[in-house]
Design an enzyme around this catalytic site. Sequence first.
Site, PDB file in Angstrom:
ATOM      1  N   CYS A  30      -5.523   4.835  -3.813  1.00 58.55           N
ATOM      2  CA  CYS A  30      -5.773   3.471  -3.346  1.00 58.55           C
ATOM      3  C   CYS A  30      -7.004   2.817  -3.976  1.00 58.55           C
ATOM      4  O   CYS A  30      -6.908   1.782  -4.638  1.00 58.55           O
ATOM      5  CB  CYS A  30      -5.920   3.450  -1.831  1.00 58.55           C
ATOM      6  SG  CYS A  30      -4.425   3.947  -0.939  1.00 58.55           S
TER       7      CYS A  30
ATOM      8  N   ASP B  93      -0.316  -0.647  -4.950  1.00 53.14           N
ATOM      9  CA  ASP B  93      -1.478  -0.004  -5.561  1.00 53.14           C
ATOM     10  C   ASP B  93      -1.154   1.364  -6.153  1.00 53.14           C
ATOM     11  O   ASP B  93      -1.893   1.874  -6.994  1.00 53.14           O
ATOM     12  CB  ASP B  93      -2.648   0.103  -4.570  1.00 53.14           C
ATOM     13  CG  ASP B  93      -2.280   0.851  -3.299  1.00 53.14           C
ATOM     14  OD1 ASP B  93      -1.125   1.289  -3.152  1.00 53.14           O
ATOM     15  OD2 ASP B  93      -3.169   0.980  -2.426  1.00 53.14           O
ATOM     16  N   ASN B  94      -0.087   1.996  -5.721  1.00 53.39           N
ATOM     17  CA  ASN B  94       0.361   3.271  -6.294  1.00 53.39           C
ATOM     18  C   ASN B  94       1.732   3.587  -5.727  1.00 53.39           C
ATOM     19  O   ASN B  94       2.219   2.911  -4.817  1.00 53.39           O
ATOM     20  CB  ASN B  94      -0.614   4.429  -5.997  1.00 53.39           C
ATOM     21  CG  ASN B  94      -1.090   4.491  -4.573  1.00 53.39           C
ATOM     22  OD1 ASN B  94      -2.221   4.124  -4.266  1.00 53.39           O
ATOM     23  ND2 ASN B  94      -0.219   4.939  -3.669  1.00 53.39           N
TER      24      ASN B  94
ATOM     25  N   ASP C  19       0.841  -1.195   0.000  1.00 52.32           N
ATOM     26  CA  ASP C  19       0.000   0.000   0.000  1.00 52.32           C
ATOM     27  C   ASP C  19       0.879   1.250   0.000  1.00 52.32           C
ATOM     28  O   ASP C  19       1.562   1.528   0.991  1.00 52.32           O
ATOM     29  CB  ASP C  19      -0.892  -0.023   1.245  1.00 52.32           C
ATOM     30  CG  ASP C  19      -2.091   0.898   1.140  1.00 52.32           C
ATOM     31  OD1 ASP C  19      -2.108   1.751   0.242  1.00 52.32           O
ATOM     32  OD2 ASP C  19      -3.010   0.761   1.959  1.00 52.32           O
ATOM     33  N   ASP C  20       0.910   1.980  -1.119  1.00 46.97           N
ATOM     34  CA  ASP C  20       1.703   3.212  -1.259  1.00 46.97           C
ATOM     35  C   ASP C  20       3.199   2.937  -1.405  1.00 46.97           C
ATOM     36  O   ASP C  20       4.026   3.774  -1.016  1.00 46.97           O
ATOM     37  CB  ASP C  20       1.514   4.154  -0.068  1.00 46.97           C
ATOM     38  CG  ASP C  20       0.150   4.826  -0.029  1.00 46.97           C
ATOM     39  OD1 ASP C  20      -0.663   4.564  -0.924  1.00 46.97           O
ATOM     40  OD2 ASP C  20      -0.093   5.611   0.911  1.00 46.97           O
TER      41      ASP C  20
END
Length: 542
Positions: free
Chosen positions: A81, A316-317, A45-46
């Site tokens: 997200c 996700d990014n 995540d991130d």
Amino acid sequence: MASAGHCLPTFLNWLLICVTLLSGLKGGVTAKSNRKPNIVLILTDDLDIAMGGLSPLAKTKKLIGDAGISFTNAFVASPLCCPSRASILTGKYPHNHHVINNTLEGNCSSTAWQKSQEPQTFPALLHSQGGYQTFFAGKYLNQYGDAKAGGLGHVPLGWTQWFGLERNSKYYNYTLSVNGKPEIHGADYSKDYLTDVLANVSLDFLRYKSNYQPFFMMVSTPAPHAPWTPAPQYQDKYKDTQAPRDPNFNVHGKDKHWLIRQAKTPMSNSSIQFLDNAFRSRWRTLLSVDDLVERLVQALEASKDLDNTYIFFTSDNGYHTGQFSLPLDKRQLYEFDIRVPLMVRGPNIKSNQTSPLLVANVDLGPTMLDIAGYDVNKTQMDGMSFLPVLEGRANASSWRTDVLVEYEGEGHNVSDPSCPLLGPGVSECFPDCVCEDSFNNTYACVRSIAPSTNLQYCEFDDNEVFVEVYNVTADPYQLANIAKTIDQEVLEKMNHRLMMLQSCSGPSCRTPGVYDSRYRFDPRQMFGSHRTRLSLLRHGLK
């Protein structure tokens, strides 16, 4: 004699039973060895790649990247997200799955999403069409568990085992939906640290799963998302580490969209100290992810499943910490926010490979369905399978040359107290009045990579009719917007390609890009609004 005659049929019956049992056992072993490959997706995540996000993940790089292939040009369909996760699950661009932000009103885990998109996600298809047992653990979509959308009792279609986190990333004091039943966790590291909990329930699944069905696992960690809470044993790591001072760190974003230009340069000492502390904490949380990956790989090896299992590792990014004087976030169009790590190991993938070919997170679902033997053309997915790349059956001359990136900005209808002079319409503002998002931070980009080019073309949906173009080969830190100086023919073609991708669906999203020899440019297909944009751009009215 009579006695002997009665014994013979009995002996033959037992012999037949034994042969049948042996045949069954042999068949069972064969079924296990010849069954469809297993698939594991580890989603962080991130996690950036542009600023060294993989540096703390030494074991992950060894066990997945070095054992398979690492992609240097993997991009997300949206640098936020929920839209990005929706693209991973559906294989669709945001304009087709209609998740536009992290709110319920933005379709993030809404009832509309549940009805229209969840039945067609790739895990649902693996389960219903491919015969896979499926397991999910961790963060799903940011609004998962909202009472207005079924609460924690809602288990998305297609999951055999479900350990879904209520709402957004946390490390302690959270609630899981365990197959639809709430499980409340506190702040005891030995029982509650979420990254470790995800590792433990994943290992339990591997321990008790059926050995006669292939499996799909999706493990979605909170790290390295805020609040960046490391495990106790890692809280003193990286004491001397700073966010990278790359050429785009703490510099003014001239020739960029107004939201970038409004950032204060140089940054305040307090902002720099804050982002450096965040950078260190992010890395510390990743050490537990590294442990999770090691434990999963060891368990797969112990159960003799590893050789028949594809393992994907991605995010996700991306993220930024100080680039163009923006303190920290992930909502911008630049490489640090849209480019992510992607490593894959598995059957028929040679080790120690690096691929520059262009892939996107809308391709993950099609690739995994392809691995399972399911025809992606039966779906409405926008992405394409990169299994040929994994197996060495594709090269730069035959591969796609562009992908789409979309983002719809968010703002507040009233002025932010931190930034009253900017007025309403901004959000994600810091105390020194630097805002990371706004309503008109709404853009779409074509990211093109081919043997002859490495280009990004972006248009903003705002009153400025703003365009940003970057030659990433010559300018990897995206310091110079060349929209006013690039060849007009290239500008028109990129504008046309963006228009086509923004309106694409399914197979039409996979048509040849501008730098594909099969591309045919027909200016008669260009919309009037796009012509107006180009006219304004040519005359410098922006």
